[in-house]
Design a protein around this motif. Structure first.
Motif, PDB file in Angstrom:
ATOM      1  N   LEU A  33       0.587  -1.362  -0.141  1.00  0.00           N
ATOM      2  CA  LEU A  33       0.154  -0.015  -0.080  1.00  0.00           C
ATOM      3  C   LEU A  33       0.501   1.179   0.160  1.00  0.00           C
ATOM      4  N   GLY A  34       1.634   1.500   0.753  1.00  0.00           N
ATOM      5  CA  GLY A  34       2.960   2.485   0.779  1.00  0.00           C
ATOM      6  C   GLY A  34       3.495   2.495  -0.534  1.00  0.00           C
ATOM      7  N   ALA A  35       4.014   1.602  -0.943  1.00  0.00           N
ATOM      8  CA  ALA A  35       4.761   1.797  -2.430  1.00  0.00           C
ATOM      9  C   ALA A  35       3.260   2.730  -3.281  1.00  0.00           C
ATOM     10  N   GLU A  36       2.662   1.789  -3.529  1.00  0.00           N
ATOM     11  CA  GLU A  36       1.651   2.269  -4.280  1.00  0.00           C
ATOM     12  C   GLU A  36       0.993   3.729  -4.326  1.00  0.00           C
ATOM     13  N   LEU A  37       1.335   4.588  -2.722  1.00  0.00           N
ATOM     14  CA  LEU A  37       0.706   5.367  -1.951  1.00  0.00           C
ATOM     15  C   LEU A  37       1.787   6.726  -2.674  1.00  0.00           C
ATOM     16  N   LYS A  38       2.927   6.128  -2.716  1.00  0.00           N
ATOM     17  CA  LYS A  38       4.718   6.786  -2.742  1.00  0.00           C
ATOM     18  C   LYS A  38       4.461   7.203  -4.550  1.00  0.00           C
ATOM     19  N   LYS A  39       4.006   6.034  -5.302  1.00  0.00           N
ATOM     20  CA  LYS A  39       3.587   6.145  -6.500  1.00  0.00           C
ATOM     21  C   LYS A  39       2.757   7.519  -6.889  1.00  0.00           C
ATOM     22  N   ASN A  40       1.487   7.344  -6.566  1.00  0.00           N
ATOM     23  CA  ASN A  40       0.465   8.188  -6.476  1.00  0.00           C
ATOM     24  C   ASN A  40       1.576   9.866  -6.207  1.00  0.00           C
ATOM     25  N   ILE A  41       1.231  10.165  -4.865  1.00  0.00           N
ATOM     26  CA  ILE A  41       1.762  11.339  -4.301  1.00  0.00           C
ATOM     27  C   ILE A  41       3.210  11.742  -5.502  1.00  0.00           C
ATOM     28  N   ARG A  42       4.541  10.356  -5.684  1.00  0.00           N
ATOM     29  CA  ARG A  42       5.457  11.347  -6.615  1.00  0.00           C
ATOM     30  C   ARG A  42       4.689  11.519  -8.624  1.00  0.00           C
ATOM     31  N   ASP A  43       3.529  10.307  -8.477  1.00  0.00           N
ATOM     32  CA  ASP A  43       3.236  10.544  -9.989  1.00  0.00           C
ATOM     33  C   ASP A  43       2.823  12.699 -10.287  1.00  0.00           C
ATOM     34  N   CYS A  44       1.637  13.045  -8.894  1.00  0.00           N
ATOM     35  CA  CYS A  44       0.767  13.776  -8.836  1.00  0.00           C
ATOM     36  C   CYS A  44       2.524  15.168  -9.107  1.00  0.00           C
ATOM     37  N   TRP A  45       2.943  14.905  -8.141  1.00  0.00           N
ATOM     38  CA  TRP A  45       3.915  16.318  -8.571  1.00  0.00           C
ATOM     39  C   TRP A  45       4.985  16.078  -9.959  1.00  0.00           C
ATOM     40  N   TRP A  46       4.614  15.229 -10.749  1.00  0.00           N
ATOM     41  CA  TRP A  46       5.546  14.701 -11.790  1.00  0.00           C
ATOM     42  C   TRP A  46       4.427  15.585 -13.264  1.00  0.00           C
ATOM     43  N   ASN A  47       3.835  15.080 -12.240  1.00  0.00           N
ATOM     44  CA  ASN A  47       2.295  15.649 -13.565  1.00  0.00           C
ATOM     45  C   ASN A  47       2.015  16.808 -13.453  1.00  0.00           C
ATOM     46  N   ASP A  48       1.771  17.433 -12.243  1.00  0.00           N
ATOM     47  CA  ASP A  48       1.948  19.102 -12.330  1.00  0.00           C
ATOM     48  C   ASP A  48       2.957  19.804 -12.041  1.00  0.00           C
ATOM     49  N   MET A  49       4.586  19.571 -11.857  1.00  0.00           N
ATOM     50  CA  MET A  49       5.455  20.071 -11.825  1.00  0.00           C
ATOM     51  C   MET A  49       6.379  20.164 -13.332  1.00  0.00           C
TER      52      MET A  49
END
Ligand code: ATP
Length: 499
Positions: A33-49
């Motif tokens: 669950l942590g790896a998925e959550l981390k990936k989702n935060i990372r992807d959100c940052w990468w997409n937005d920034m």
């Protein structure tokens, strides 16, 4: 906090590293669950920034770089924490934390349990907020001696004599050594030799990769000032006292942008990034009273930011931050042209940018939003943790649907009468697009409880009516309310809710 750490372990968000060997202080593993959550935060940052911006490009640089990089950046000479040892117990403490602990004790002179006072002050991350009043006297005293610059407590080495009077938390007696510097970079050796010539470092931040590759990006990237270079990656710091779960760890992930611009535009860009980054954390669900944007006081600023726009921190009220306390999530700094100047000087390679529109050659100024991904994950978990005695799980994780590690549970009510087949078909249809959990075991209440702890926003249950009217039950995590929707509308329902 203890409950949260227990849930994180029990449900597979975060485990201690190497746990079968007793764990390894300051290192952690991320479970399913942590790896998925981390990936989702990372992807959100990468997409937005990066992806959604026309003026930012992303790169990935190596973790071990030429050792000269860290000389130029000042890390070899200056990336250190002041450290004191207790001569009797052999315990080691950060001098700045002991300082705040002493302030705490001064503020609470009637606290008979002096050592407990110390320990609680040591455990709280950023105690300035609540201690500021009592701190003033001590700060003034030290300033008069020219010993302290607030925020850069690295100067603590100069305040050595103070520590002869502060009692050691271990003994209660003044048994501490004067502070000395301890470099926080992890050293390694590259190649077969293990002598001074082969020493290299694991990067303590990702930022230097962007400065060192600035020229390559300009030469190859078709970029034009103003523009940013972004990177997400691991960083390593040999923290003296890693603590507060993953908040301060020795291996962690950062998400950084170095935004290059003409010096005359730097203040405006600083204001832009300061606001943009604060709003980004709000978008992740860290809204309200737990999040704040704090501008550094002038004497807290790093030397390169003193004469320019400044520096601000996005801070979150972690449970360990104490009453009214906040701890840093991200720093947004106006770094002037400090880093490019240093690298130009040390490497001998010209890093000036030729601005065709202005017909001017100059070293760009830089705004740096530097965020912690793993620290961000902790903030997201803390924010999501919602006790609810009325539920079998007693708690649910209220993640923003786009961050939730599992988006939906798919359950056949019972394992017969055609229900598993319909559920499996739905699962197969959606699996490519979303992380889902198919669960046919135990009572439906227990399955909902598991999903509540995982923070799964929706559960779809296939029951007796599904075979008759082609509808399913949707159960909403936050309200525990249920409604029926058409089986063939489930995909559209999820697409609408999870963006
Ligand atoms: P702190 O004051 O908490 O040590 P810092 O000011 O040294 O942090 P920066 O060098 O500005 O931090 O790093 C940017 C971000 O990286 C921080 O805001 C934080 O989110 C993250 N970070 C820094 N050190 C650690 C660590 N040891 N563990 C986890 N995250 C960290």
């Amino acid at each position: 906090m203890d409950n949260l750490v227990a849930l994180a372990k029990r449900r597979g968000f975060v485990f201690p590293s190497s746990e079968i060997y007793g764990g390894f202080n300051g290192f952690f593993d991320y479970g399913p669950l942590g790896a998925e959550l981390k990936k989702n935060i990372r992807d959100c940052w990468w997409n937005d920034m990066v992806r959604r911006r026309e003026d930012v490009v992303g790169i990935e640089t190596s973790i071990i770089m030429h050792p000269k990089v860290w000389e130029a950046s000042g890390h070899v000479a200056g990336f250190s924490d002041p450290l004191v040892d207790c001569k009797v117990s052999k315990q080691r403490y950060r001098a700045d934390q002991l300082f705040w602990a002493e302030v705490y004790v001064q503020k609470n002179p009637t606290d008979e349990r002096r050592l407990i006072g110390y320990v609680s002050a040591l455990e709280s991350e950023r105690t300035e907020e609540e201690l500021v009043e009592a701190a003033d006297t001590l700060k003034r005293k030290l300033r008069e001696q020219g010993a302290l610059t607030m925020g850069l407590i690295k100067d603590f080495t100069a305040a050595g004599s103070l520590f002869e009077k502060i009692p050691s938390p271990a003994t209660g007696e003044p048994t501490l050594t004067p502070p000395r510097s301890f470099n926080m970079m992890f050293q390694t050796n590259v190649g077969a030799m293990t002598d001074a010539s082969s020493v290299a470092y694991l990067r303590p931040e990702t930022a230097q990769g962007m400065f060192v590759d600035f020229k390559n990006v300009v030469d190859t990237g078709r970029v034009k000032l103003p523009f940013g270079i972004a990177q997400i990656g691991k960083s390593f710091r040999n923290e003296i006292t890693p603590r507060n779960f993953i908040f301060r760890s020795r291996e962690f992930e950062m998400m950084e942008v170095e935004f290059f611009c003409h010096p005359s535009e730097a203040n405006d860009w600083y204001q832009f990034w300061r606001k943009t980054r604060y709003e980004w954390w709000q978008k992740l669900g860290l809204a309200g009273q737990n999040l704040r944007l704090r501008d550094h006081e002038h004497d807290e600023l790093a030397h390169y930011a003193k004469d320019s726009g400044g520096c601000a921190d996005v801070e979150y009220a972690f449970p360990f931050s104490g009453e009214k306390g906040f701890s840093e999530l991200e720093g947004i700094a106006y770094r002037s042209n400090f880093d490019l100047t240093q690298h130009q000087k040390t490497s001998g390679v010209g890093l000036e940018y030729f601005d065709q529109e202005r017909n001017e050659k100059y070293l760009p100024h830089v705004i740096e939003p530097a965020a912690g991904l793993t620290r961000g994950l902790l903030a997201v978990i803390c924010e999501a943790y919602t006790p609810d005695e009325s539920r079998p799980s007693k708690v649910f994780m209220k993640f923003h649907p786009s961050l939730a590690p599992v988006k939906a549970g798919i359950f056949p009510l019972v394992n017969k009468d055609g229900m598993p087949e319909i559920a499996e078909k739905l699962y197969a249809e959606l699996r490519g697009r979303y992380v889902l959990e198919f669960d046919a075991k135990q009572s439906i209440g227990k399955r909902y409880a598991r999903m509540d702890e995982a923070g799964t926003p929706f559960c779809f249950t296939i029951d007796g009516d599904t075979t008759k009217d082609q509808t399913v039950t949707v159960r909403h995590r936050d309200t525990a309310q249920q409604e029926r929707i058409a089986l063939d509308k489930v995909a559209a329902f999820l697409a609408d809710k999870i963006r």
